[in-house]
Design an enzyme around this catalytic site. Structure first.
Site, PDB file in Angstrom:
ATOM      1  CD  GLU A 186      70.189  67.804  64.828  1.00 31.84           C
ATOM      2  OE1 GLU A 186      70.317  68.363  63.812  1.00 31.84           O
ATOM      3  OE2 GLU A 186      70.649  66.740  65.649  1.00 31.84           O
ATOM      4  CD  GLU A 226      76.294  65.388  60.906  1.00 27.46           C
ATOM      5  OE1 GLU A 226      76.263  65.523  61.529  1.00 27.46           O
ATOM      6  OE2 GLU A 226      75.977  66.379  60.088  1.00 27.46           O
TER       7      GLU A 226
END
Length: 906
Positions: free
Chosen positions: A105, A203
């Site tokens: 993504e 993340e």
């Protein structure tokens, strides 16, 4: 009675807007009606129509299609909404925890065949009027949506999105940057140690440090252990480094193929145009494949299971087994499903169906995503009222229908997992050790040549990241593509016999009525103001009239779409040192519930139950905790409020009511052992604020409901007028104060930095030019020039960087393209969609008329290079402006030694 005041608009201005008046009436159901003309079996640009269904619940027509060549699925929701949306969804079902769909993504957004520049999505923000742009990775699908109100912009964004997902560059360098890489801790120092780096890697380390996220992830993995749900789709930090660039490209080839795609479009733009572009730009270049991404059913367990997980030392998850046992036992009892609770739930569903938000298309895309992803029928899912009718019929035929479902799915279901979580004092150290072991294993396999290559690649990536990218390949709107005029909002002003003005705005609200009332703070003594936010928080939650707080909450849920009260500090559009202060009452309801809604407001005005000390204590604790938690999530807003508090009187009051000062007030109140004094304060506030003497009202409703709404409002006003109290004004209707305090530096917390500069109000001729510099594009009546550094560990250096930015602005070293992109960015905010429920609200709350907005719009169009240099010199330069700075975060040694900073502990 109510008497009508006729509004006379300037003739020339009225004529320039005339063609846009009442456009919602003229266009009523036109997009839906056009879509009904499609025929099943019809061929349109490589697609075949499979189904055409009117969905009156949602005021749309659904058209389902299939792409002949690839088998791609398509759903179009034709609706009279100018905020058109596109989304493409891929079923992404990883079989390991390397985070491949999450990393993919990220990397597809790093450039594509037609648009090879880095970060085309980010760069399109200033070349578009988009109202939304993003991408999402779920456990089993990835979705790419955008929305815009401009037809040409829709085509531009569609071109970028299609090329990104179907023809991404997927450069190895993008994989290193977004996924993971080995790199020297200091990229320019070959002798510095090798470490793991990467956007997704870092993340997910953050995600795995959150105990709630960790618990939820383990719960899913253990409950569905036999397929894709047994792995971490976002990526486990200890497994992410096992992913290779070749594996990433292979995952894209199978999962991002049109045969595995589901397209969704929404709004009033023609379907044929979308299909033509999607076919020509993407689908025509593919042949059908079998992506083999289906998720088989999880085998059902014969016996329940138990599991345990450890987490960081700062939190404890509740014992779910005890809670579930109590919950199931209660639901299976005779009073487990009260009729009023069921009706309240069904009422909420109806409200949600009828309420038209500005992002309705995005909500629909998200709503149908999971079911459609598993080959469910999205059109059937939209038929909400049929499900409600079926539910009612099931209960009618079997009074124990819900109890039977609870028994089947909970009590007697053997596929049940009891997952417990406990804190571990060494959890963080164990995670760090595991990561270090993974790192050392990777490093030990490296040769000297490998190490040198890693160093050189790190330098290459650093150079690319530092290089100014050429975005000229991207499509862009021109300023001339922007609509020159704003659509006019028609309304009527009535005056109640008691002198209360009422604004009526007829809108296509789908059978809902929206009520607002502004109550002035001008009679309120200064010592009570700091308690106004608490008053707003509790006044609709303490009970009223004959209802205790539980009964009040149930009636609000059963009869309204919600009732709320909030503080308002409204800067004047013409005078910087003038503002209005008040509280805003808001509620909505179905047309048939008007009398119930106003009756609830009457009881709140006339007889609120403010004497329940135990209930108040609970609400105080909840409010204080919510404010404390909000600092982490909305720290930049607190920093902005603090930085602006000494620049204007409005800023000073805003800090008291909604800034760190209010956090401290609520912390002190929450620590009080006796709330008797607070209860007295709230009672005094009620007498000043819930008073028709200090009110003005507004109603948004359909033309058919407006007459009844005004009648019900009239009854409400007469009812509360009986308790009217006359109070002497503490201040006039607006407050005017001169401020001369300059260059105040105020520090509170240090990871969020804000600088605010005192400039000009909305109607000033320089406001439009200053707005070009205001990067956040805030539609504030009072423009404070705000620069924000979010979660910035180098706040002092950021101060210097921001000041260099001001010097750049004053130098005039920017191009016409820079100016045009800035205008597009500003107009994207100015022209953001307004829901029917919010039409006319800017005029009611802030006094912003359509004429004022149009004048501002024309000034925005006219802003040129010289204007920008001029306002930068006059307002942004040091010594020529009054400014405030705030830094929120932990202690900073540099600032601690600087005597110009005021340091306070929270």
């Amino acid at each position: 009675m109510l008497r009508q005041i006729k509004l006379v608009l300037p003739k020339l201005r009225y004529q320039s807007f005339r063609g846009q008046q009442h456009t919602w009436r003229l266009r009523s159901t036109s997009a839906s009606e056009r879509a009904l003309q499609y025929q099943v079996g019809q061929k349109i640009h490589g697609f075949t129509v499979k189904e055409v269904v009117a969905v009156p619940d949602l005021f749309l027509t659904a058209v389902k299609l299939t792409h002949d060549q690839t088998g791609a699925q398509y759903l179009h929701a034709a609706r009279d909404d100018s905020n058109n949306l596109f989304s493409v969804l891929f079923r992404t079902t990883p079989m390991d925890s390397t985070g491949v769909p999450h990393i993919l993504e990220h990397t597809v957004l790093c450039g594509s065949k037609k648009y090879p520049c880095r970060d085309p999505f980010f760069k399109m923000l200033n070349r578009s009027l988009s109202t939304f742009m993003n991408a999402f990775t779920a456990s089993d699908y990835t979705m790419y949506p955008f929305s815009t109100q401009n037809g040409k912009d829709f085509q531009n964004l569609l071109s970028v999105y299609l090329d990104a997902v179907f023809f991404p560059c997927l450069r190895e360098q993008d994989f290193w940057q977004e996924g993971w890489r080995l790199e020297n801790d200091k990229p320019t120092d070959l002798s510095s140690p090798l470490v793991f780096k990467g956007v997704v890697f870092n993340e997910m380390k953050g995600a795995f440090s959150d105990n709630e996220s960790l618990y939820a992830q383990h719960l899913q993995n253990k409950l569905f252990p036999d397929h894709t749900y047994s792995v971490v789709s976002g990526g486990d930090p200890l497994v992410i480094p096992d992913l290779t660039w070749e594996q990433l490209k292979q995952f894209h080839a199978t999962h991002y193929h049109p045969s595995n795609a589901r397209f969704f479009t929404y709004g009033d733009l023609p379907l044929e145009t979308h299909l033509k572009q999607i076919e020509e730009d993407a689908l025509s270049k593919f042949e059908r494949i079998d992506p083999n991404t289906e998720v088989p059913n999880q085998p059902h367990w014969v016996t329940p299971r138990e599991d345990h997980v450890t987490c960081g030392p700062d939190a404890l998850a509740p014992d779910p087994s005890k809670q579930n046992t109590l919950c199931v036992s209660y639901l299976l009892g005779e009073d487990g499903f009260e009729e009023e609770r069921i009706e309240a739930l069904l009422h909420r569903i109806e409200i949600q169906m009828k309420h038209q938000s500005t992002n309705f298309g995005l909500s629909l895309a998200s709503y149908i995503a999971s079911l459609w992803n598993h080959n469910g029928d999205p059109v059937e899912l939209l038929q909400i009222s049929s499900y409600v009718a079926k539910f009612r019929q099931s209960i009618k035929e079997n009074p124990n229908f819900l109890q039977d479902k609870v028994k089947h799915y909970f009590k007697e279901n053997t596929h049940r997992l009891t997952l417990s979580m406990s804190p571990d004092e060494t959890y963080v150290q164990k995670q760090a050790k595991a990561e270090e072991e993974k790192l050392q294993k990777k490093i030990q396999a490296l040769s000297d040549t490998d190490r040198k290559e890693i160093y050189e690649k790190g330098l290459e990536l650093l150079a690319v990241q530092s290089k100014t990218q050429d975005a000229s390949c991207l499509p862009a709107l021109k300023v001339s593509d922007i609509e020159p005029n704003i659509p006019i909002t028609s309304f009527t002003i009535l005056v109640h016999t008691g002198g209360v003005p009422v604004q009526l705005c007829e809108q296509p609200t789908n059978g809902l009525v929206y009520f607002r009332a502004m109550c002035s703070l001008n009679t309120l003594p200064e010592d009570l103001k700091r308690y106004v936010p608490l008053f707003c928080s509790v006044i609709t939650k303490m009970g009223c009239g004959p209802l205790d707080y539980r009964q009040q909450a149930q009636q609000m849920e059963l009869r309204t779409g919600g009732m709320s009260v909030s503080t308002q500090v409204i800067p004047d559009a013409n005078e910087l040192n003038t503002f209005e202060q008040g509280i805003l009452l808001f509620s909505s309801c179905l047309e048939q519930n008007l009398s119930h809604m106003f009756h609830l407001w009457s009881d709140i005005f006339n007889s609120p139950r403010l004497e329940d000390k135990e209930r108040l204590a609970v609400l105080v604790m909840m409010s204080a905790q919510e404010l404390a938690n909000g600092i982490a999530y909305s720290g930049h807003l607190y920093a902005m409020t603090r930085a602006g508090r000494d620049l204007t009187p409005a800023g000073h009051l805003q800090e008291m009511l909604a800034g760190m000062e209010q956090v401290r007030v609520m912390k002190r109140v929450a620590e009080m052992s006796d709330l008797s004094s607070v209860m007295r304060y709230l009672s005094r506030i009620k007498k000043h604020l819930l008073n028709p003497e200090n009110m003005r009202c507004a109603i948004n409703a359909t033309p058919q409901a407006m007459s009844d709404a005004t009648t019900r409002l009239e009854t409400f006003m007469k009812d509360v007028d009986k308790t009217r109290k006359r109070h002497k004004l503490v201040r006039p209707d607006v407050v005017k104060v001169s401020f001369v305090r300059l260059n105040l530096c105020d520090s509170d917390l240090i990871f969020l930095y804000t600088e605010s500069i005192r400039t000009v109000p909305f109607c000033h001729q320089d406001y439009s030019s200053l707005r070009r510099w205001c990067k956040n594009g805030r539609r504030s009546v009072l423009l404070l020039f705000l620069q924000v550094g979010l979660k910035d560990p180098n706040s002092v250096q950021t101060l210097s960087a921001f000041h260099k930015g001001v010097e750049w602005a004053k130098s005039g070293k920017f191009t016409q393209q820079d100016i045009d992109e800035a205008k597009l960015s500003v107009f994207s905010a100015v022209d953001s969609p307004t829901a029917p429920s919010d039409k006319g609200v800017a005029r009611f709350v802030s006094g912003l008329t359509d004429e004022m907005k149009q004048n501002h719009r024309e000034r925005l169009f006219a802003v040129n290079h010289q204007d920008l240099v001029s306002v930068a010199e006059r307002y942004l330069g040091a010594g020529q402006s009054m400014y405030g700075m705030a830094i929120l975060g932990p202690e900073n040694n540099v600032i601690k030694k600087d005597p110009s900073w005021i340091i306070q502990s929270s």
